[in-house]
Design a protein around this motif. Structure first.
Motif, PDB file in Angstrom:
ATOM      1  N   ILE A  21       5.145  26.587  16.687  1.00  0.00           N
ATOM      2  CA  ILE A  21       5.315  27.023  18.074  1.00  0.00           C
ATOM      3  C   ILE A  21       6.208  26.005  18.762  1.00  0.00           C
ATOM      4  N   ILE A  22       7.310  26.451  19.329  1.00  0.00           N
ATOM      5  CA  ILE A  22       8.243  25.514  19.956  1.00  0.00           C
ATOM      6  C   ILE A  22       7.643  24.957  21.244  1.00  0.00           C
ATOM      7  N   PRO A  23       8.184  23.843  21.750  1.00  0.00           N
ATOM      8  CA  PRO A  23       7.561  23.133  22.881  1.00  0.00           C
ATOM      9  C   PRO A  23       7.315  23.954  24.138  1.00  0.00           C
ATOM     10  N   VAL A  24       8.267  24.817  24.544  1.00  0.00           N
ATOM     11  CA  VAL A  24       8.092  25.544  25.806  1.00  0.00           C
ATOM     12  C   VAL A  24       6.870  26.467  25.769  1.00  0.00           C
ATOM     13  N   PRO A  25       6.714  27.328  24.747  1.00  0.00           N
ATOM     14  CA  PRO A  25       5.487  28.134  24.695  1.00  0.00           C
ATOM     15  C   PRO A  25       4.221  27.282  24.604  1.00  0.00           C
ATOM     16  N   ARG A  26       4.285  26.133  23.910  1.00  0.00           N
ATOM     17  CA  ARG A  26       3.104  25.264  23.839  1.00  0.00           C
ATOM     18  C   ARG A  26       2.714  24.773  25.223  1.00  0.00           C
ATOM     19  N   ARG A  27       3.727  24.375  26.006  1.00  0.00           N
ATOM     20  CA  ARG A  27       3.437  23.914  27.368  1.00  0.00           C
ATOM     21  C   ARG A  27       2.870  25.050  28.222  1.00  0.00           C
ATOM     22  N   MET A  28       3.407  26.248  28.038  1.00  0.00           N
ATOM     23  CA  MET A  28       2.922  27.390  28.805  1.00  0.00           C
ATOM     24  C   MET A  28       1.464  27.704  28.467  1.00  0.00           C
ATOM     25  N   ILE A  29       1.127  27.624  27.195  1.00  0.00           N
ATOM     26  CA  ILE A  29      -0.254  27.870  26.763  1.00  0.00           C
ATOM     27  C   ILE A  29      -1.187  26.817  27.361  1.00  0.00           C
ATOM     28  N   SER A  30      -0.774  25.559  27.267  1.00  0.00           N
ATOM     29  CA  SER A  30      -1.596  24.470  27.813  1.00  0.00           C
ATOM     30  C   SER A  30      -1.778  24.608  29.320  1.00  0.00           C
ATOM     31  N   SER A  31      -0.709  24.948  30.020  1.00  0.00           N
ATOM     32  CA  SER A  31      -0.782  25.097  31.475  1.00  0.00           C
ATOM     33  C   SER A  31      -1.727  26.228  31.866  1.00  0.00           C
ATOM     34  N   ALA A  32      -1.665  27.333  31.122  1.00  0.00           N
ATOM     35  CA  ALA A  32      -2.531  28.470  31.416  1.00  0.00           C
ATOM     36  C   ALA A  32      -4.000  28.103  31.210  1.00  0.00           C
ATOM     37  N   GLY A  69       0.727  39.371  11.727  1.00  0.00           N
ATOM     38  CA  GLY A  69       1.764  38.349  11.642  1.00  0.00           C
ATOM     39  C   GLY A  69       2.236  38.067  10.229  1.00  0.00           C
ATOM     40  N   GLN A  70       1.298  38.035   9.277  1.00  0.00           N
ATOM     41  CA  GLN A  70       1.675  37.740   7.889  1.00  0.00           C
ATOM     42  C   GLN A  70       2.596  38.814   7.315  1.00  0.00           C
ATOM     43  N   ARG A  71       2.280  40.067   7.595  1.00  0.00           N
ATOM     44  CA  ARG A  71       3.104  41.158   7.072  1.00  0.00           C
ATOM     45  C   ARG A  71       4.475  41.168   7.750  1.00  0.00           C
ATOM     46  N   LEU A  72       4.489  41.019   9.070  1.00  0.00           N
ATOM     47  CA  LEU A  72       5.749  41.054   9.805  1.00  0.00           C
ATOM     48  C   LEU A  72       6.653  39.880   9.451  1.00  0.00           C
ATOM     49  N   ALA A  73       6.042  38.750   9.124  1.00  0.00           N
ATOM     50  CA  ALA A  73       6.824  37.548   8.816  1.00  0.00           C
ATOM     51  C   ALA A  73       7.712  37.733   7.592  1.00  0.00           C
ATOM     52  N   GLN A  74       7.297  38.611   6.678  1.00  0.00           N
ATOM     53  CA  GLN A  74       8.087  38.826   5.469  1.00  0.00           C
ATOM     54  C   GLN A  74       9.424  39.497   5.769  1.00  0.00           C
ATOM     55  N   LYS A  75       9.555  40.084   6.960  1.00  0.00           N
ATOM     56  CA  LYS A  75      10.808  40.744   7.343  1.00  0.00           C
ATOM     57  C   LYS A  75      11.746  39.799   8.084  1.00  0.00           C
ATOM     58  N   THR A  76      11.313  38.560   8.251  1.00  0.00           N
ATOM     59  CA  THR A  76      12.115  37.588   9.009  1.00  0.00           C
ATOM     60  C   THR A  76      12.677  36.520   8.091  1.00  0.00           C
ATOM     61  N   PHE A  77      13.377  35.573   8.704  1.00  0.00           N
ATOM     62  CA  PHE A  77      13.977  34.454   7.976  1.00  0.00           C
ATOM     63  C   PHE A  77      12.964  33.325   7.744  1.00  0.00           C
ATOM     64  N   ASN A  78      11.751  33.473   8.302  1.00  0.00           N
ATOM     65  CA  ASN A  78      10.757  32.396   8.236  1.00  0.00           C
ATOM     66  C   ASN A  78      10.455  31.864   6.841  1.00  0.00           C
ATOM     67  N   PRO A  79      10.203  32.733   5.840  1.00  0.00           N
ATOM     68  CA  PRO A  79       9.869  32.199   4.516  1.00  0.00           C
ATOM     69  C   PRO A  79      10.932  31.261   3.954  1.00  0.00           C
ATOM     70  N   ARG A  80      12.215  31.526   4.246  1.00  0.00           N
ATOM     71  CA  ARG A  80      13.289  30.666   3.739  1.00  0.00           C
ATOM     72  C   ARG A  80      13.343  29.336   4.469  1.00  0.00           C
ATOM     73  N   LEU A  81      12.675  29.269   5.635  1.00  0.00           N
ATOM     74  CA  LEU A  81      12.608  28.012   6.388  1.00  0.00           C
ATOM     75  C   LEU A  81      11.343  27.230   6.088  1.00  0.00           C
ATOM     76  N   GLY A  82      10.513  27.768   5.179  1.00  0.00           N
ATOM     77  CA  GLY A  82       9.282  27.074   4.839  1.00  0.00           C
ATOM     78  C   GLY A  82       8.138  27.406   5.774  1.00  0.00           C
ATOM     79  N   ILE A  83       8.329  28.399   6.659  1.00  0.00           N
ATOM     80  CA  ILE A  83       7.266  28.829   7.575  1.00  0.00           C
ATOM     81  C   ILE A  83       6.524  29.965   6.896  1.00  0.00           C
ATOM     82  N   VAL A  84       5.305  29.706   6.458  1.00  0.00           N
ATOM     83  CA  VAL A  84       4.550  30.690   5.693  1.00  0.00           C
ATOM     84  C   VAL A  84       3.234  31.009   6.401  1.00  0.00           C
ATOM     85  N   GLY A  85       2.682  32.178   6.096  1.00  0.00           N
ATOM     86  CA  GLY A  85       1.377  32.536   6.624  1.00  0.00           C
ATOM     87  C   GLY A  85       1.415  33.292   7.934  1.00  0.00           C
TER      88      GLY A  85
END
Length: 259
Positions: free
Chosen positions: A3-14, A37-53
């Motif tokens: 999760i990139i910093p901006v959404p993390r800050r938004m979650i914490s603030s909420a 999320g796991q099924r949808l992730a297979q259609k993205t570039f995430n697995p090639r970036l090491g983002i799994v699950g």
């Protein structure tokens, strides 16, 4: 989690706001999930970036406005039309907010007259020449501009990648061992590849070669009608390289002296 910093800050603030409203002063445990999320992730570039699950969380609104590629290009052209009609002749282009934030905060660039081009480098250069801009400066993350160094003018991952391929090749030309070149080639991110190059004192010659190719391909796209320049950066390592005219063009968009 990814999760990139901006959404993390938004979650914490909420959560902090909810605690304050309820008068709660204890600790919290956050459990975040994305349906399917796991099924949808297979259609993205995430697995090639090491983002799994599952999926990475990159946006801030949770809302995606569907637009065709032509609609996106038309939007870029409209923005360029507006800049040109207002008398602007020096085009300042960014892929997205990362470049805008970095340029404003670390380079002192006035980003108020910018154009956001998403992945459409080629279409932007074509239209800049057509509209009669005097020059074009593109400021972007290495993950985008390293593709331009291979003549890739649409930087979306669906079209082409090759980010670590050229870095590994140029590292070999600069004296890297076969083992190091393989490590660079196998890097999951460009920041990881940059770290390896930096540790072996090869970053400067590699980026010089990459910037030379970026300039050559951008100039080729405009057929030499207007001069181009690029600044390559990384959020982790700062400015990594500049093409030959970059300092000159940066000065056109900078308030005061370069930081």
């Amino acid at each position: 989690w990814a999760i990139i910093p901006v959404p993390r800050r938004m979650i914490s603030s909420a959560l902090q706001a909810a605690c304050l409203q309820g008068g709660y002063q204890g600790g919290l445990r956050r459990n975040l999930s994305i349906p399917e999320g796991q099924r949808l992730a297979q259609k993205t570039f995430n697995p090639r970036l090491g983002i799994v699950g599952g999926l990475s969380v990159l946006g801030t609104s949770g809302i995606v406005d569907p637009m065709s590629e032509q609609a996106l290009v038309d939007t870029i052209h409209t923005e360029m039309d507006s800049r040109r009609a207002a008398g602007q002749t020096h085009l300042l282009a960014f892929f997205g907010n990362y470049g805008v934030d970095f340029s404003r905060d670390h380079l002192g660039v006035d980003v108020s007259q910018r154009v956001t081009i998403s992945n459409y480098v080629g279409e932007t250069l074509d239209y800049a020449a057509y509209k009669g801009f005097s020059d074009v400066l593109v400021i972007g993350h290495i993950g985008k501009l390293v593709k331009v160094a291979q003549g890739i003018m649409n930087t979306h991952s669906h079209y082409a990648d090759g980010r670590t391929t050229i870095l590994a090749l140029e590292a070999v030309f600069a004296g890297a061992s076969r083992q190091l070149a393989r490590q660079i080639y196998d890097s999951l991110t460009t920041d990881e590849a940059v770290r390896l190059l930096k540790e072996q004192n090869l970053l400067e010659p590699v980026m010089a070669a990459v910037c030379e190719k970026i300039e050559a391909y951008m100039d080729q796209r405009t057929h030499g009608e207007i001069p181009t320049a690029a600044v390559v950066f990384s959020n982790a390592y700062g400015v990594l390289g500049l093409t030959s005219r970059a300092k000159e063009f940066l000065a056109l968009h900078t308030k005061g002296e370069l930081r």
